[in-house]
Design a protein around this motif. Sequence first.
Motif, PDB file in Angstrom:
ATOM      1  N   THR A  26     -10.306 -13.007  23.694  1.00  0.00           N
ATOM      2  CA  THR A  26     -10.097 -11.836  22.838  1.00  0.00           C
ATOM      3  C   THR A  26     -11.310 -10.913  22.925  1.00  0.00           C
ATOM      4  O   THR A  26     -12.446 -11.366  22.856  1.00  0.00           O
ATOM      5  N   VAL A  27     -11.035  -9.629  23.120  1.00  0.00           N
ATOM      6  CA  VAL A  27     -12.101  -8.631  23.149  1.00  0.00           C
ATOM      7  C   VAL A  27     -11.795  -7.549  22.117  1.00  0.00           C
ATOM      8  O   VAL A  27     -10.629  -7.301  21.792  1.00  0.00           O
ATOM      9  N   ALA A  28     -12.850  -6.933  21.589  1.00  0.00           N
ATOM     10  CA  ALA A  28     -12.698  -5.811  20.665  1.00  0.00           C
ATOM     11  C   ALA A  28     -13.041  -4.540  21.435  1.00  0.00           C
ATOM     12  O   ALA A  28     -14.111  -4.456  22.046  1.00  0.00           O
ATOM     13  N   LEU A  29     -12.114  -3.591  21.456  1.00  0.00           N
ATOM     14  CA  LEU A  29     -12.290  -2.381  22.257  1.00  0.00           C
ATOM     15  C   LEU A  29     -12.461  -1.170  21.356  1.00  0.00           C
ATOM     16  O   LEU A  29     -11.707  -0.984  20.392  1.00  0.00           O
ATOM     17  N   LYS A  30     -13.442  -0.354  21.703  1.00  0.00           N
ATOM     18  CA  LYS A  30     -13.625   0.911  21.007  1.00  0.00           C
ATOM     19  C   LYS A  30     -12.458   1.818  21.406  1.00  0.00           C
ATOM     20  O   LYS A  30     -12.080   1.864  22.574  1.00  0.00           O
ATOM     21  N   MET A  31     -11.900   2.527  20.463  1.00  0.00           N
ATOM     22  CA  MET A  31     -10.804   3.430  20.798  1.00  0.00           C
ATOM     23  C   MET A  31     -11.352   4.838  20.989  1.00  0.00           C
ATOM     24  O   MET A  31     -12.348   5.175  20.380  1.00  0.00           O
ATOM     25  N   PRO A  32     -10.718   5.675  21.820  1.00  0.00           N
ATOM     26  CA  PRO A  32      -9.518   5.397  22.605  1.00  0.00           C
ATOM     27  C   PRO A  32      -9.778   4.382  23.723  1.00  0.00           C
ATOM     28  O   PRO A  32     -10.908   4.233  24.162  1.00  0.00           O
ATOM     29  N   CYS A  33      -8.704   3.724  24.176  1.00  0.00           N
ATOM     30  CA  CYS A  33      -8.867   2.725  25.224  1.00  0.00           C
ATOM     31  C   CYS A  33      -7.605   2.618  26.083  1.00  0.00           C
ATOM     32  O   CYS A  33      -6.589   3.244  25.786  1.00  0.00           O
ATOM     33  N   VAL A  34      -7.731   1.844  27.146  1.00  0.00           N
ATOM     34  CA  VAL A  34      -6.614   1.617  28.079  1.00  0.00           C
ATOM     35  C   VAL A  34      -6.234   0.140  28.025  1.00  0.00           C
ATOM     36  O   VAL A  34      -7.104  -0.728  28.070  1.00  0.00           O
ATOM     37  N   LEU A  35      -4.934  -0.136  27.903  1.00  0.00           N
ATOM     38  CA  LEU A  35      -4.455  -1.520  27.928  1.00  0.00           C
ATOM     39  C   LEU A  35      -3.549  -1.732  29.126  1.00  0.00           C
ATOM     40  O   LEU A  35      -2.775  -0.843  29.481  1.00  0.00           O
ATOM     41  N   THR A  36      -3.640  -2.911  29.754  1.00  0.00           N
ATOM     42  CA  THR A  36      -2.610  -3.297  30.720  1.00  0.00           C
ATOM     43  C   THR A  36      -1.969  -4.574  30.195  1.00  0.00           C
ATOM     44  O   THR A  36      -2.670  -5.485  29.756  1.00  0.00           O
ATOM     45  N   VAL A  37      -0.642  -4.613  30.188  1.00  0.00           N
ATOM     46  CA  VAL A  37       0.055  -5.650  29.435  1.00  0.00           C
ATOM     47  C   VAL A  37       0.602  -6.759  30.328  1.00  0.00           C
ATOM     48  O   VAL A  37       1.002  -6.536  31.469  1.00  0.00           O
ATOM     49  N   ASP A  38       0.601  -7.964  29.762  1.00  0.00           N
ATOM     50  CA  ASP A  38       1.126  -9.136  30.451  1.00  0.00           C
ATOM     51  C   ASP A  38       2.482  -9.508  29.860  1.00  0.00           C
ATOM     52  O   ASP A  38       2.882  -8.979  28.828  1.00  0.00           O
ATOM     53  N   LEU A  39       3.127 -10.493  30.488  1.00  0.00           N
ATOM     54  CA  LEU A  39       4.536 -10.692  30.152  1.00  0.00           C
ATOM     55  C   LEU A  39       4.801 -11.280  28.784  1.00  0.00           C
ATOM     56  O   LEU A  39       5.884 -11.125  28.239  1.00  0.00           O
TER      57      LEU A  39
END
Lengths: 310, 249
Positions: free
Chosen positions: B165-178
């Motif tokens: 688990t990571v905490a991302l500053k927004m705005p951000c980019v996500l790539t999704v898994d199944l």
Amino acid sequence: MSVLIVAEHDNAGLKPATLNTVTAAGQVGGDIVLLIAGTDCAAAAAAAAKVAGVAKVLVADAPEYATMLAENLAPLIVKLAPDYSHILAPATTFGKNLLPRAAALLDVQQISDISGIVDADTFVRPIYAGNAEATVKSGDAIKVVTIRATAFDPAPEDGGSAATETVEGTGDSGLSTFVGQELTKSERPELTTAGIVISGGRGMQSGENFAMLERIADKLGAAVGASRAAVDAGFVPNDYQVGQTGKVVAPELYIAIGISGAIQHLAGMKDSKVIVAINKDEEAPIFQVADYGLVADLFQAVPELEKELG
Amino acid sequence: MKVLVPIKRVIDANVKVRVKADKSGVELTNVKMAMNPFCEIGVEEAVRMKEAGTASEIVVVSAGGAQSQETIRTALAMGADRGIVIQSDVALEPLGVAKLLKAVVEKESAELVILGKQAIDGDNNQTGQMLAALLGWAQGTFVSKIAIEDGVLKATREVDGGLETVALKMPCVLTVDLRLNQPRYASLPNIMKAKKKQIDTLSPEDLGVDVTPRLTVVQVVEPASRKAGVKVASVAELVDKLKNEAKVI
């Protein structure tokens, strides 16, 4: 020509796929330099210096590299890049996450997950779940490439005596922080490097039934894998998944239990040396790639197999 | 929050891929096409965010041939608000697509971008990471769980050994898994509604992006095929063959 390998390691030692990446670098040609970026990573750096074929180890020991965040590591790669003709990393989730970020900052079109090297600019890679194989030539000044570990033998862990050089860290990007991890605990070998893999599919019917495979795995010293169907059904965690969107394995022996053999699964295991399939459906496509096929109900055959193995 | 979801039109996952006789690529004529399955998961997640009140507008973007419109209609029928087609006759590579998407993100002032982790045609797994790099944003790749709190996005990632688990500053980019979600099927009324939703067409020139390919495809061939072996009659015979013939146990 010189090749920079972004090593995957856990500060204490190298991850196995790094050794396969060294072999790929050897096929590219030129000096091989291993980058160990981490925190308190002297042990990993010492292991890297011993790998046969490595000319130099760069050590970036800084707090911002403790958890291998791509946002922090990519600027370090960019800083080092001008000295190299090639930048390589294993095509593991580590390399897949990190290297495209560095490639974009370098304005380079990365070449992902290569299975062969034709020359220093030209690489072979599977596309369409391994149903086609593309040979591509890069026109970029620096080639950024991730390596399919199963396509290259691991380099010997001993025999080298590379010099170690310290490089400064590039600081914390402030964009992301590591919160935690939940790693699958297992005494068994790692899926991608195991000599024998036994995988279950939708035919296993439940997660509990995977215990049958685990018992056989323990007898054979094997790792346990699964098809995407078994993961989708919630039988086992996603890190068991073998296939196009999971892990690629190429063990000496792959045993597929209750797996029909969708092309997406075959993409992850068809380079195994010997494939065994046990499935009650005689028409299952898995039998088209299996060296030994047994048409049988797995709930009878698997306990019997356990007994036969003694 | 405005969410941008880039999607790709690919050969349907259930179609057997055939390599062209002249080795220039794979056969795309008269082949069933569909939205890349990982992009569907991205669209679904954005729609759920809108239903939960987290997302205010969902814009889907697709770069490629004119027929990418069809794929955009599918996403609009799932619940996205409007679409953008970036029409290009040049074969696009991930770096070029990332540059096009960066221009769209800036034009639209999007605050979150959700992509599929990889497209099942090129299997590159690059575009999301490249887009995050070009924007200077945080990236959450191979994501199976998302939670947004106080301007920070917590992303649970599928990594080789398990989950991280990571905490991302927004705005951000996500790539999704199944495992993030199970995409919905569009209902007939929503398919009808989607026909009225707006789709704008842009070109790489409109966005000021050079998409000249960096790679030359030397050839595309069929992989060495594996021959089917033998059927064994019993478990005992199987174990015997593995021990004495294949010598692998």
